[in-house]
Structure formats: C-alpha cells, structure tokens
Design a protein around this motif. Sequence first.
Motif, mmCIF file in Angstrom:
data_model
loop_
_atom_site.group_PDB
_atom_site.id
_atom_site.type_symbol
_atom_site.label_atom_id
_atom_site.label_comp_id
_atom_site.label_asym_id
_atom_site.label_seq_id
_atom_site.Cartn_x
_atom_site.Cartn_y
_atom_site.Cartn_z
ATOM 1 N N ALA A 95 47.802 37.959 44.102
ATOM 2 C CA ALA A 95 49.261 37.942 43.958
ATOM 3 C C ALA A 95 49.832 39.124 44.721
ATOM 4 O O ALA A 95 49.228 40.199 44.779
ATOM 5 C CB ALA A 95 49.666 38.006 42.486
ATOM 6 N N GLY A 96 50.978 38.933 45.315
ATOM 7 C CA GLY A 96 51.622 40.004 46.071
ATOM 8 C C GLY A 96 53.052 39.650 46.385
ATOM 9 O O GLY A 96 53.568 38.597 45.977
ATOM 10 N N GLY A 97 53.694 40.517 47.134
ATOM 11 C CA GLY A 97 55.080 40.291 47.506
ATOM 12 C C GLY A 97 55.321 40.637 48.957
ATOM 13 O O GLY A 97 54.763 41.610 49.481
ATOM 14 N N ALA A 98 56.125 39.844 49.619
ATOM 15 C CA ALA A 98 56.514 40.099 51.009
ATOM 16 C C ALA A 98 57.986 40.493 51.013
ATOM 17 O O ALA A 98 58.845 39.648 50.706
ATOM 18 C CB ALA A 98 56.294 38.862 51.868
ATOM 19 N N PRO A 99 58.319 41.745 51.303
ATOM 20 C CA PRO A 99 59.723 42.164 51.297
ATOM 21 C C PRO A 99 60.513 41.484 52.400
ATOM 22 O O PRO A 99 59.954 40.856 53.319
ATOM 23 C CB PRO A 99 59.646 43.679 51.497
ATOM 24 N N LEU A 154 54.346 35.902 46.345
ATOM 25 C CA LEU A 154 53.251 35.066 46.826
ATOM 26 C C LEU A 154 52.140 34.999 45.793
ATOM 27 O O LEU A 154 51.820 36.002 45.144
ATOM 28 C CB LEU A 154 52.705 35.617 48.145
ATOM 29 N N SER A 155 51.534 33.816 45.682
ATOM 30 C CA SER A 155 50.413 33.607 44.760
ATOM 31 C C SER A 155 49.372 32.736 45.442
ATOM 32 O O SER A 155 49.713 31.724 46.073
ATOM 33 C CB SER A 155 50.873 32.935 43.466
ATOM 34 N N VAL A 156 48.121 33.135 45.303
ATOM 35 C CA VAL A 156 46.999 32.356 45.826
ATOM 36 C C VAL A 156 46.242 31.782 44.628
ATOM 37 O O VAL A 156 45.815 32.532 43.741
ATOM 38 C CB VAL A 156 46.070 33.207 46.695
ATOM 39 N N VAL A 157 46.094 30.456 44.599
ATOM 40 C CA VAL A 157 45.468 29.762 43.479
ATOM 41 C C VAL A 157 44.275 28.987 44.004
ATOM 42 O O VAL A 157 44.394 28.245 45.001
ATOM 43 C CB VAL A 157 46.469 28.810 42.786
ATOM 44 N N ARG A 158 43.134 29.141 43.337
ATOM 45 C CA ARG A 158 41.937 28.396 43.707
ATOM 46 C C ARG A 158 41.408 27.673 42.473
ATOM 47 O O ARG A 158 41.059 28.310 41.477
ATOM 48 C CB ARG A 158 40.864 29.328 44.284
ATOM 49 N N ARG A 159 41.401 26.333 42.561
ATOM 50 C CA ARG A 159 40.933 25.475 41.467
ATOM 51 C C ARG A 159 41.587 25.834 40.138
ATOM 52 O O ARG A 159 40.946 25.922 39.102
ATOM 53 C CB ARG A 159 39.410 25.550 41.361
ATOM 54 N N LEU A 209 50.290 37.619 53.568
ATOM 55 C CA LEU A 209 49.434 36.540 53.089
ATOM 56 C C LEU A 209 48.005 36.699 53.589
ATOM 57 O O LEU A 209 47.046 36.437 52.846
ATOM 58 C CB LEU A 209 50.006 35.197 53.521
ATOM 59 N N ALA A 210 47.847 37.147 54.812
ATOM 60 C CA ALA A 210 46.496 37.348 55.348
ATOM 61 C C ALA A 210 45.740 38.393 54.528
ATOM 62 O O ALA A 210 44.547 38.242 54.239
ATOM 63 C CB ALA A 210 46.572 37.768 56.812
ATOM 64 N N GLY A 211 46.443 39.456 54.126
ATOM 65 C CA GLY A 211 45.793 40.468 53.295
ATOM 66 C C GLY A 211 45.431 39.931 51.933
ATOM 67 O O GLY A 211 44.361 40.259 51.380
ATOM 68 N N LEU A 212 46.288 39.104 51.346
ATOM 69 C CA LEU A 212 45.985 38.527 50.036
ATOM 70 C C LEU A 212 44.767 37.613 50.110
ATOM 71 O O LEU A 212 43.886 37.649 49.238
ATOM 72 C CB LEU A 212 47.191 37.750 49.517
ATOM 73 N N LEU A 213 44.703 36.778 51.146
ATOM 74 C CA LEU A 213 43.579 35.858 51.270
ATOM 75 C C LEU A 213 42.270 36.603 51.492
ATOM 76 O O LEU A 213 41.210 36.178 51.021
ATOM 77 C CB LEU A 213 43.827 34.881 52.414
ATOM 78 N N ALA A 214 42.342 37.727 52.194
ATOM 79 C CA ALA A 214 41.121 38.482 52.467
ATOM 80 C C ALA A 214 40.574 39.148 51.217
ATOM 81 O O ALA A 214 39.361 39.360 51.104
ATOM 82 C CB ALA A 214 41.398 39.524 53.555
ATOM 83 N N THR A 215 41.448 39.498 50.279
ATOM 84 C CA THR A 215 41.004 40.213 49.078
ATOM 85 C C THR A 215 40.952 39.328 47.841
ATOM 86 O O THR A 215 40.631 39.818 46.749
ATOM 87 C CB THR A 215 41.946 41.396 48.796
ATOM 88 N N ALA A 216 41.258 38.040 47.966
ATOM 89 C CA ALA A 216 41.280 37.147 46.802
ATOM 90 C C ALA A 216 39.867 36.922 46.281
ATOM 91 O O ALA A 216 38.891 36.874 47.051
ATOM 92 C CB ALA A 216 41.918 35.814 47.173
ATOM 93 N N GLU A 217 39.769 36.778 44.967
ATOM 94 C CA GLU A 217 38.459 36.544 44.363
ATOM 95 C C GLU A 217 38.029 35.097 44.592
ATOM 96 O O GLU A 217 38.849 34.216 44.838
ATOM 97 C CB GLU A 217 38.502 36.839 42.870
ATOM 98 N N THR A 218 36.726 34.880 44.495
ATOM 99 C CA THR A 218 36.160 33.544 44.680
ATOM 100 C C THR A 218 35.681 33.031 43.341
ATOM 101 O O THR A 218 34.764 33.603 42.742
ATOM 102 C CB THR A 218 34.975 33.575 45.662
ATOM 103 N N PRO A 219 36.287 31.976 42.807
ATOM 104 C CA PRO A 219 35.855 31.462 41.499
ATOM 105 C C PRO A 219 34.448 30.899 41.566
ATOM 106 O O PRO A 219 34.033 30.310 42.578
ATOM 107 C CB PRO A 219 36.872 30.357 41.199
ATOM 108 N N LEU A 220 33.714 31.088 40.494
ATOM 109 C CA LEU A 220 32.367 30.559 40.397
ATOM 110 C C LEU A 220 32.405 29.220 39.672
ATOM 111 O O LEU A 220 33.344 28.899 38.967
ATOM 112 C CB LEU A 220 31.468 31.535 39.645
ATOM 113 N N GLY A 221 31.363 28.446 39.837
ATOM 114 C CA GLY A 221 31.296 27.162 39.157
ATOM 115 C C GLY A 221 31.412 26.011 40.123
ATOM 116 O O GLY A 221 31.723 26.190 41.314
ATOM 117 N N PRO A 222 31.171 24.805 39.638
ATOM 118 C CA PRO A 222 31.199 23.617 40.520
ATOM 119 C C PRO A 222 32.603 23.309 40.998
ATOM 120 O O PRO A 222 33.594 23.564 40.315
ATOM 121 C CB PRO A 222 30.654 22.504 39.615
ATOM 122 N N ASP A 223 32.679 22.764 42.199
ATOM 123 C CA ASP A 223 33.970 22.351 42.744
ATOM 124 C C ASP A 223 34.529 21.188 41.924
ATOM 125 O O ASP A 223 33.801 20.379 41.360
ATOM 126 C CB ASP A 223 33.811 21.913 44.205
ATOM 127 N N GLY A 224 35.852 21.106 41.899
ATOM 128 C CA GLY A 224 36.500 20.033 41.168
ATOM 129 C C GLY A 224 36.695 20.313 39.688
ATOM 130 O O GLY A 224 37.297 19.503 38.991
#
Length: 641
Positions: A522-526, A511-516, A535-550
């Motif tokens: 990143a993680g794995g589900a056996p 699994l991979s979570v990509v933002r902009r 996936l819920a754990g990955l989304l909770a700990t994912a970093e938040t990119p800085l900068g303007p949207d788009g």
Amino acid sequence: MPRPTVRRVPPSPAATPGWVSAAGAPGAGLPRPTPRFDPGPRYVQGTIEELGTPLAEVTFVVVDLETTGGSPRDSAITEIGAVKVRGGHVLGEFQTLVDPGREIPPYISVLTGITTMMVAAAPRIAAVLPSFLEFARGAVLVAHNAPFDLGFLKAACAESGIPWPAAASVDTAVLARRLLSRDEVPNCKLATLAPYFSAATSPCHRALDDARATVDVLHGLFERLGPLGITSLEELTGLTRRVDPERRRKRHLADDVPGGPGVYLFRGPKDEPLYVGTSNDLRSRVRSYFTAGEQRSRITEMVALAQRVEAIPCAHDLEAAVRELRLIAEHKPRYNRRSRFPERALWIRLTEEVFPRLSVVRRVRPGAGVFLGPFPDRRAADAAAAAIHESLPLRQCTSRLSLKVLGDACALAGMGRCGAPCTGAQSADEYGAIAAVLRAAVAADPEALLTPLLERVDRLAAEERFEDAAVLRDRTAVLVRAVRRRQRLESLAAVPQLVIARPDGAGGWHLSVVRRGRLVAAGGAPRVGSVRQTLAGLLATAETPLGPDGELAATVDETELVLRWMEKPGTRLVEVDGTLACPVPGTGSYSAFLDRVETSRREREPFADGRSLGTRARPERVSSGARGAGGAVPPRLASPA
C-alpha cells in the motif's frame, strides 16, 4: 446554593470608626481614639460552588414522540407529547397527532394504537413544529433515550426549513445509567424505571403518557442527586460528561501519537495489547479516549489499565483496516470484541464420498469437497443447512456409505426427504445428480437450488401458514447471502495480482496491490509525483502469498474489506493480472428478495438501534467528595475500583 455570583459582605467592626486597642483587638488594653476611613461595603467573587442555575428554578420540557419507524431517514413523526415542569410542579402539557404523509405500518399501529385513519385529519409536522418550539422556548429538553426523539425533531426542522434552537438537553436513560446499579434495576428502559420510581402514569407507547411517566422518572432521579451535592443545571448536564480523574491523568499517552490514517494499540502493564483500533486521524481518535465522549464501560476499564499507546501510521484507510484485522487476529486483545477469532468461522462442506452429505466444519481444505460460507455462528450455518435439506433430498445420516454395504431406511426416506441410497433404492449416479445442484449453486447458478424454496415460501403464505413461511424465508435468505459471499470471495481469489487506485482528495492517489485477495502493498502517489514510479516501488517490495493458486491468501474479513474498497465510487483498476469477473448468472437476481427480507426484519424490530439501555455491572458511581472548612467540594466521578 445561592444564585448570585457575587455577594455583599457587611463591614466588620475593625473597619468602622471606634476604639481599637494598641494590639489591634477591639475592646482590649488601654482604649484610645483612632480615626479610620470607612470604605463602605465590600464585594467578593463567589466561589465555584456558588455558580450555576439551581435545578428548582430550571424549566424542563419532557418530550416523547411516536413514529412510523426507528430512523428519521425513512420514518416520520405520528405524535408529539410534552410536559413542562419547574420546581416539581407541572406548568403545562402539549399533545398532538401528526400526519406522517404515509401509511402507518400495521405493526406500529399494534404497538402504539395509532392508525392511519386517526392521523388523516391531523396537521403535518411543518405546521406543528412552530407551536411545539414556542411551548419549549427557553426550557431544557428532556427525553428518555434523547438521541432518538431529538434526532427526529431536528430532522423535521431541517426538512421544514425551521432553525433548531440551541437548547440544553438531558437524557434520563443516560442519567439512570449513572445513578442506578444493576442490583436496583435490571435495565434502564422507561417501562422498568417508571414502576421503580412509582410513576403515576404507566408508559404505553403513547406520547403524552410516556412523557408524563418520564417526568416522574426525572424527579425520582433528582432525588438521587440531592445527597450527592448536585443542585445546579450545570452540574446535572456535566454529570454524564465528566471525565474520571484517573482517565484525565492519562491524557499524556496521546502526546506522541501522529495524525493521519493508521492503527493504534493500547498496551497494558506487561506491554500486552489491550485494544487495537483504527482511524483516519490517529491523534484525534486516541485523544478522544481521555474525554467524556467515551462512555463504554469496557473501554473505561481498558484505559485505566493502559500504560502506553503505540501508533502505526498507514498509507490510507484500507491498509489501516487490514492491519487492524491482522493485529487483532494475532494478539487477540481482550477488549476487542470483533474479529478476534477468524479461525472460528464456520463452513458448510459437501463431503467427497460416493454419497456426499453436509457437515459443518471450521477449516477449508482444498480438494476436500465443496465449501459454502463462511457463517458467523452455528445458528446461521444450521439455518443454511436446513434450507439446503429443504430443497435437496440429501442424506442426513453421519455414517459413510459404500456401494456394497446396505442398511435399513430411516424415517426421512419414508417422508420423501431422502432417496434412501443406504438401501440401494437410489444409485450413485442418481444421487450424484442431486449433489451436483449444490455444486452448481456454489460455483455459479443457484436457481435450481433456490427455486423450490421460494415456491414453498409462497405456498405456505397462500395457505396462511405465515410463521412457517417466515422461518423458511429467513433460512433461504441466509443461504443466498452465503452463496453470494462465497462467489465474491472466489472471484477475487482467482486474480493473481490486482492494482487498485482511489483519489486521496488532494489530487493524488491511494494505491493498493492485492494478490489472491490479500493486501500485499500500500502506498500513495502525491499530486506532483509519478504514479507509475510509485507503483513500481510498491510492486518490487510487495509480499508474495504462500499457498496454492486460486485459493484465498488472506482471511475472509480482509478479502471483504478489499472488495468493499474496490466497490466505492471513484475506484480505478490500474492493472489486472488474470480475470476479475463474477460468475453468471450468480445471485444478482435475488437482490430484491434479500431487500424484502431486510425490510421485514426492520419492521419486526423497528426501534432496534444497537445501543444498550442496560445498567452497568460495575457502574461509575458518583461521590459527593469531602467537605472542609472552605465549603462544599464539587462532586466528581469516583475512580474505577
């Protein structure tokens, strides 16, 4: 060096019946008869130096091929030439043309002199291989740049259903790199080595002549082996694979490295990163640096400096590749060549002015104009800019223009390459319509920008101005690739959040979570686990990119890694927040044009395989070692200075 592994030792006087002194020395003191049992001849095991097959008794078959291209995947053999030698004497020669089953490209005919008409009546490779393999049976195969020739022969055997024999091989190019320095020859190409060793035959891209020249090069290299104490086949084949003792002593650095995907860092005496790499099997990859398989000179120097290896396990190969890029960009290790300076990427900018112009910049600033790229170097950026100016009459002067200040027209205006807005001959609206073509091309539709270029390429070719047509075609290809790359990057940068899943091969998911465009988790589900829970754990700990949207939240190289991972077969889009879509019509209709350009490039450089045949600035020299009372010491590679 004697061949047998055991040798017969004659009996000594003390082992025969006779007179022996009381002190044990024959012929000394008061003699007295002492009967002794005669054990007969004694046999002792030969020393390491006595093992091996003397080179003078080895049969070598020096082979050379001519082909229709540089890869067995899309090329075929057109000629085979071979020379059988033993003890410095030629035992026989083998030569035949081969029908490749296809037209021979004109540039190959110019290079080799072999035309399609010449091979029309020649046998196919399936009929030639049995004869060649019989000629080479029991011999050691020799070739200059052996992976090329042997790769074609092995591929032909596999295609013909003929088993490839288990034969030893010697690469004279590798052997020359080991034995010669840059002071002696600038490179290790056959055309350079043949005159250096006074070969009787000059290589001319015909198989038998090149094989004959390689024979003389081989014998010249053998003369370099004699003073070094290398006289057996085993020592010869092991010469290029022998591990430097200094490198061997550092194998313990890989002891604590785990398996699985991840990133590894070689650290130096001050704990500074020397080299960053990635692998799907960390332990196996790091251990390979301490074996004979690693022959790159800069890596040899790096391993000599390394004091420890740091391993960073990752969830899957995408996370490992992204972490490698980030670590290289952060630490800029001196032994890494790629991706060290992502900030040096170049962009073409259409400035925000009343009369916009093109400029080459290193930074992308939101709202500062239209940016096209990135380009790997200045040459590519200049080629794309030249293609744009060929299609659009944009001004090329560097001064800022306004509606009030007028000047004199330049030479480009007289040539029709500029509308001369500096003289007032072109209004801001008229000039803006020209600049809008470039903006539309970068955003979605490059047809209006590229059509004049392709039409001019066809016109130049029809006028038989082939060199001018090739230059413009290559510039246009650079421009098309840049537009395509920019559109792909913007399509992913516009997605606030994207979750990607790929099978891990064991019933689970990577699994991979990509933002902009940035990998944020990143993680794995056996197989036995819950994908949604992971996936819920990955989304909770994912970093938040800085900068303007788009805007891209990562480097261009990282975003392209994510795009390539997404496009692999089997990838699933689990969640998409926003719209993930390429602009229409985009550059899809120009894929055939890019393929033709790439095919033409391969035809111009059919044998370019990316490997260097140059000698080393600081080669690993071979020393014969010291000789003591016990006999010759096996030769070894000298430690790097």
